[in-house]
Enzyme design. Structure first.
Site, PDB file in Angstrom:
ATOM      1  N   GLY A   1       4.235   6.125  -2.041  1.00 26.23           N
ATOM      2  CA  GLY A   1       3.164   5.549  -2.858  1.00 26.23           C
ATOM      3  C   GLY A   1       2.579   6.565  -3.807  1.00 26.23           C
ATOM      4  O   GLY A   1       2.469   7.747  -3.485  1.00 26.23           O
TER       5      GLY A   1
ATOM      6  N   ARG B   1      10.446   3.884  -2.972  1.00 24.76           N
ATOM      7  CA  ARG B   1      10.416   4.063  -1.528  1.00 24.76           C
ATOM      8  C   ARG B   1      11.837   4.160  -0.953  1.00 24.76           C
ATOM      9  O   ARG B   1      12.034   4.030   0.267  1.00 24.76           O
ATOM     10  CB  ARG B   1       9.620   2.947  -0.866  1.00 24.76           C
ATOM     11  CG  ARG B   1       8.135   2.955  -1.281  1.00 24.76           C
ATOM     12  CD  ARG B   1       7.271   2.092  -0.398  1.00 24.76           C
ATOM     13  NE  ARG B   1       5.879   2.106  -0.830  1.00 24.76           N
ATOM     14  CZ  ARG B   1       4.952   2.998  -0.392  1.00 24.76           C
ATOM     15  NH1 ARG B   1       5.289   3.952   0.456  1.00 24.76           N
ATOM     16  NH2 ARG B   1       3.707   2.931  -0.832  1.00 24.76           N
TER      17      ARG B   1
ATOM     18  N   THR C   1       8.594  11.007   3.091  1.00 23.22           N
ATOM     19  CA  THR C   1       9.209  12.101   2.344  1.00 23.22           C
ATOM     20  C   THR C   1       9.353  13.340   3.214  1.00 23.22           C
ATOM     21  O   THR C   1      10.323  14.095   3.101  1.00 23.22           O
ATOM     22  CB  THR C   1       8.343  12.414   1.100  1.00 23.22           C
ATOM     23  OG1 THR C   1       8.188  11.209   0.350  1.00 23.22           O
ATOM     24  CG2 THR C   1       8.976  13.484   0.237  1.00 23.22           C
TER      25      THR C   1
ATOM     26  N   THR D   1      -0.918  12.202  -0.198  1.00 21.04           N
ATOM     27  CA  THR D   1      -1.194  10.883   0.348  1.00 21.04           C
ATOM     28  C   THR D   1      -2.686  10.631   0.304  1.00 21.04           C
ATOM     29  O   THR D   1      -3.478  11.512   0.617  1.00 21.04           O
ATOM     30  CB  THR D   1      -0.730  10.732   1.805  1.00 21.04           C
ATOM     31  OG1 THR D   1      -1.310   9.535   2.336  1.00 21.04           O
ATOM     32  CG2 THR D   1      -1.176  11.889   2.683  1.00 21.04           C
ATOM     33  N   ILE D   2      -3.037   9.433  -0.089  1.00 17.47           N
ATOM     34  CA  ILE D   2      -4.454   9.090  -0.013  1.00 17.47           C
ATOM     35  C   ILE D   2      -4.889   8.935   1.446  1.00 17.47           C
ATOM     36  O   ILE D   2      -6.069   9.050   1.761  1.00 17.47           O
ATOM     37  CB  ILE D   2      -4.792   7.801  -0.797  1.00 17.47           C
ATOM     38  CG1 ILE D   2      -4.033   6.594  -0.246  1.00 17.47           C
ATOM     39  CG2 ILE D   2      -4.506   7.963  -2.276  1.00 17.47           C
ATOM     40  CD1 ILE D   2      -4.615   5.271  -0.753  1.00 17.47           C
ATOM     41  N   ASP D   3      -3.930   8.656   2.340  1.00 17.47           N
ATOM     42  CA  ASP D   3      -4.285   8.343   3.731  1.00 17.47           C
ATOM     43  C   ASP D   3      -4.646   9.577   4.553  1.00 17.47           C
ATOM     44  O   ASP D   3      -5.195   9.450   5.640  1.00 17.47           O
ATOM     45  CB  ASP D   3      -3.108   7.626   4.406  1.00 17.47           C
ATOM     46  CG  ASP D   3      -2.890   6.244   3.842  1.00 17.47           C
ATOM     47  OD1 ASP D   3      -3.852   5.647   3.333  1.00 17.47           O
ATOM     48  OD2 ASP D   3      -1.749   5.754   3.910  1.00 17.47           O
TER      49      ASP D   3
ATOM     50  N   HIS E   1      -3.080   2.368   7.249  1.00 20.12           N
ATOM     51  CA  HIS E   1      -2.353   1.517   8.198  1.00 20.12           C
ATOM     52  C   HIS E   1      -2.479   2.044   9.621  1.00 20.12           C
ATOM     53  O   HIS E   1      -2.836   1.326  10.534  1.00 20.12           O
ATOM     54  CB  HIS E   1      -0.872   1.427   7.811  1.00 20.12           C
ATOM     55  CG  HIS E   1      -0.606   0.362   6.811  1.00 20.12           C
ATOM     56  ND1 HIS E   1      -0.791  -0.967   7.080  1.00 20.12           N
ATOM     57  CD2 HIS E   1      -0.193   0.428   5.521  1.00 20.12           C
ATOM     58  CE1 HIS E   1      -0.487  -1.682   6.015  1.00 20.12           C
ATOM     59  NE2 HIS E   1      -0.139  -0.862   5.036  1.00 20.12           N
TER      60      HIS E   1
ATOM     61  N   GLU F   1      -7.455  -1.005   6.974  1.00 21.71           N
ATOM     62  CA  GLU F   1      -6.556  -2.159   6.946  1.00 21.71           C
ATOM     63  C   GLU F   1      -5.701  -2.276   8.211  1.00 21.71           C
ATOM     64  O   GLU F   1      -5.238  -3.356   8.551  1.00 21.71           O
ATOM     65  CB  GLU F   1      -5.652  -2.099   5.711  1.00 21.71           C
ATOM     66  CG  GLU F   1      -4.676  -0.940   5.711  1.00 21.71           C
ATOM     67  CD  GLU F   1      -3.837  -0.887   4.434  1.00 21.71           C
ATOM     68  OE1 GLU F   1      -3.489   0.215   4.029  1.00 21.71           O
ATOM     69  OE2 GLU F   1      -3.544  -1.944   3.856  1.00 21.71           O
TER      70      GLU F   1
ATOM     71  N   ARG G   1      -5.880   3.964  -5.112  1.00 14.09           N
ATOM     72  CA  ARG G   1      -4.854   4.987  -5.340  1.00 14.09           C
ATOM     73  C   ARG G   1      -4.659   5.306  -6.810  1.00 14.09           C
ATOM     74  O   ARG G   1      -3.774   6.114  -7.143  1.00 14.09           O
ATOM     75  CB  ARG G   1      -3.545   4.615  -4.672  1.00 14.09           C
ATOM     76  CG  ARG G   1      -2.981   3.258  -4.985  1.00 14.09           C
ATOM     77  CD  ARG G   1      -1.793   2.914  -4.071  1.00 14.09           C
ATOM     78  NE  ARG G   1      -1.090   4.058  -3.591  1.00 14.09           N
ATOM     79  CZ  ARG G   1      -0.829   4.304  -2.289  1.00 14.09           C
ATOM     80  NH1 ARG G   1      -1.206   3.454  -1.374  1.00 14.09           N
ATOM     81  NH2 ARG G   1      -0.181   5.373  -1.938  1.00 14.09           N
TER      82      ARG G   1
END
Lengths: 336, 336, 336, 336
Positions: C10, C72, C111, C131-133, C177, C228, C264
């Site tokens: 992403g 992806r 990755t 990553t934003i996560d 997630h 989420e 994002r």
């Protein structure tokens, strides 16, 4: 002269600025008193009323929402959203109890109708239009709209990153049940490729064609801005429906975003702050002049007022000959 | 039809959006060609001209500044800012060399004058007004203004923190040499207590009194918004002069901030993007209709055009009866 | 030395800044060459490779998304997301064809795994986590996270207006997630009353009780921030599920917002820009020193590197003893 | 246990969030009482003390400045900034009058010294570091810094528009008398070409050369970021001095901007809000554990504390081997 002031319907940026405008002008300049009625017309029915002083106004200019609280209670309407005792008599009791000489009602289309009915019953009413949807008839622009468009535009700006990085179609749903003003303005300001409004019919095959055409021109991504009120099938939400249809028509990876409530929150833009301030001041001026049954209005760059009876019940919609649509089409934006 | 397009004078947010509006409409809809003239009128004199295609326009809607570059060269003016060969003949050579049928000149008051003179010499000219100062005569609003006001308002918002935490007077200087539009709008939107414009005389003793009066009401801090063009003594800059005078008059700790160039940079607001886009589209429409010697203009919510001969050389200033001033005074804002 | 650089997974704010960091350091300081591989590992399989020069880097520091494009595609994984020829042999052909001495892979957990496998097959790999996560194992923080938290926090700020004006419960769903970092940080920064993470079990009755308890304390509104990835029933999305349950438990008017892709997109925060820049520079330094098979990492305030073999396949999750959770609980925030 | 809390020195974003953190943890979790001391140490001398309750804390998380007010009064220092009766005895009277068991002092370097002296005199003190300058010794980062860097970075972003449109050198002065952290971080995040810090010597001829070199590479504009504390001649302010020297050295049109007080105002970033919140909570934990004479500190990602005696009087400066400087140099940034 004692003013009662209330805010009804959905909250939007600028309400507090207009409350401040009413109060400062009334208290500082005209020497009037102002009473805040809490939670919209519910507060009139339930007697939730407190005096407002200058010290109540600190920080209001920049604050989102409404310090008076709001509700969707409609005193002249039967049914779900209305309390049992939603009658003019109950309103009248509260007005008389506090010795209110007039009411300033800040709200949207629903409030416009209620304010017109209050005026009919002989109550001194001045209405100030507020709505992010910009669909209040009788004023060029309502405060809240510029803030909502700014937020939506910033969101669309952000989606460009993902759209181009992933070569995707991004669908974003903005507010607007019947009127597509936010979609139109944020779509154009955000560089939307396709903009769908409740007022304009669209052909989903055509939209697919536009997206495929863009691919052929070397643009393997598209931004689609849709108003929540566009017609869909099977009760689907606008963004979901359009995203699924585009994916079906084109085979492109398509993602949806529903902007939702963040469009109506937060500090108003500078534009909305001055508009709200001017409208608040003008409302107080109308009161000082004894001009009631009127709605404050922006016409060109002038703040004027119009009779509530002339405007209540009408809705300001986008028309196909809107200049931004005409210009947008020529620039290659697809409106359906 | 081949259009030459240039941007002159100070940069401001929205110029690139209007270039995009001109080009997309011209290329997509009218099938015209567009040539970019670089660095304002200097590029016309020095033959800095390159064709613009749709791919040149990527990202322009949101980008600050001007991709064409700008300069303050005035082809009809003798002296410092003008190259030796600043003559209509030099301009004409470049125009003829590239076969340009008309010029779109994007600029402010200076550009307005130059465009009017070009029109007099028989060149087909359409002008689009741009300025953060909002002082171009003949249009209600110029794009760039809303962005500048937004930035200035956000800055004033920030100063409130320090003013109230330290019980200080904060003086902020915003742009506006002759016209106080930015000071007026950002001052009102930012909750300025005192707002000084070049157009309105002020009495420094009175300002001191207002600040002391605020202290007596329990507000031991004040925000003062001044336009850079207010009269000062001994060549001092506006903010410095006012801060020193206030400190002298009141004995309050006073701090100054000069907002400067950040007011003209960065991505335009949504408002400015749609205004710039519409004006760009309208300019191309004028060209298609063969209507030259005109300036694009916003009047109310309509994009129209006015003859350059009617507007050139005039300056749109704030007048004392401006509604925002009238309302501001009633709300307790001091304008001098 | 010739570097190939690709971005996979992403998109997130800061990728372009890190590309710029790699390239500027490589080209300016070490005199290396850099080739951009487009659209992630798909570009390695399909030979989408172009040289990058300094002029390719203009504007990258502030630009969201990735100019190299991403996908992806996982070259070592069979099935849907992988092209038929997703084999190390295909990768190798592209690498050899362009004479790439090493690969810089910018990506997240997926990755990380792929990069570790590439390293096993003998390819010189340096990985930069993005990553934003914030769930990449082996680094304190990944760039993109601070930007996402900022956007989410601003959105929560906006919801406070509506929550308090309408006396509603507002539920906002943010990304995450498996890891609840964005929910935790934006929830705490935005003043969320209830914050639900995938890592912590929650009791919906307890949440209802907390909301009712707040009402009793005079706070008839609440902000609920959910990741989420929290468990729901019947395949419902997190926000919808929680909003329905709260409405059922409390009878309060409850509204949901799904923040989605705008988290994002857009320009990275200053924090992310410097982190991404430093990581890019460090990656190039590793290459210059011949240290391959490593991931760049932030540890405290130091940029270091860790062996890919040590970190691949692990996920950095929020643990119940996280200081922000401990502090939050003491301050009255409900985490389930 | 009754806590007295005060804020001293310059205001910065996040102070209110840390006050909220202290109070919520103290009141909700530990059942302590908290008294607010107004206007810094002046309030201790002058007995400006009021109890804080949970309802005092509404809106504090996002609010800039300090609701407690601040001053630069130094109770242990003779001279201008100190009241006649600035003696420990006066402090002690107020502390005893209100039965304060301990003090939480929120401030920067000056407060650190005062807090250390208070601790020496036997008062129970916990200090929380706050400063936009990030120069407090003993903590990796102070809250306020990230917000200031964000504002400065956004300002630099804006200057790029004008710099490139007008082919100018733009000089921007950011805060930092002795420490160049803001200049370093905002300069790198904003893509500054030249960054000047008080800690690093610079050669003005070299700076001119760099700018001319950039022109030769096709970049006829430059962004120069300077800390206010760099050495200048003739008492000139940093930006003015550097702008004049550059214009003299290069002949390029050069413009200056002094960012000023807007760097310290407004709502804190999400990063600063969580940092401030955690530090506030940790301070209360120290009090509960009876650990006094300590400063709360961020080390890596951990909130810990250090003895005031170890850190007071030291200043955290940028060193030439700072990673961001090393990386910046390799990428072509000039630091002097």
């Amino acid at each position: 002269m004692r003013i009662g002031i209330l805010t009804a319907g959905g909250d939007c940026p600028g309400i507090n600025a207009t409350i401040r405008g009413v109060c400062k002008t009334a208290i500082n300049y005209y020497g009037m008193e102002v009473y805040g009625i809490h939670n919209g017309f519910r507060g009139l029915l339930d007697d939730e009323v407190t005096p407002l002083t200058e010290t109540s106004l600190g920080g209001l200019l920049t604050m989102g929402g409404t310090v008076l609280g709001t509700s969707r209670v409609k005193p002249f309407r039967r049914g779900k959203a209305s309390a049992p005792e939603n009658t003019p008599a109950a309103l009248m009791r509260t007005i008389q109890k506090h010795g209110l000489d007039c009411l300033v009602c800040i709200g949207g289309n629903g409030t416009q109708k209620t304010a017109a009915k209050l005026a009919e019953t002989g109550i001194n009413v001045v209405m100030i239009p507020k709505t992010i949807d910009n669909d209040v008839w009788g004023t060029d622009i309502s405060f809240g709209f510029d803030s909502a468009v700014s937020i939506a535009t910033e969101a669309i700006d952000r989606l460009h990153s993902t759209a181009s990085s992933h070569q995707r179609v991004m669908v974003i749903e903005v507010m607007g049940h019947k009127a597509g003003w936010i979609a139109l303005h944020s779509g154009m300001a955000g560089g939307g490729d396709i903009i769908l409004l409740p007022e304009l019919p669209f052909n989903i095959h055509n939209i697919g064609d536009v997206i495929i055409e863009r691919l052929k021109k070397g643009k393997p991504y598209s931004i689609v801005v849709v108003a929540e009120g566009i017609p869909t099938l099977n009760g689907k939400k606008a963004a979901q429906y359009i995203a699924e249809e585009i994916e079906y028509e084109t085979g492109f990876e398509t993602r949806e975003t529903v902007l939702g409530y963040i469009q109506r929150g937060g500090s108003p833009t500078a534009f909305d702050r001055t508009l709200a301030t001017r409208m608040g001041g003008h409302a107080t001026e109308l009161i000082a002049q004894g001009k009631f049954g009127r709605m404050v209005s922006l016409q060109g760059d002038d703040i004027v007022s119009v009779p509530l009876a002339d405007v209540a019940g009408k809705l300001k919609l986008v028309t196909p000959d809107n200049d931004l649509i005409v210009q947008g089409r020529r620039m290659g934006v697809c409106f359906g």
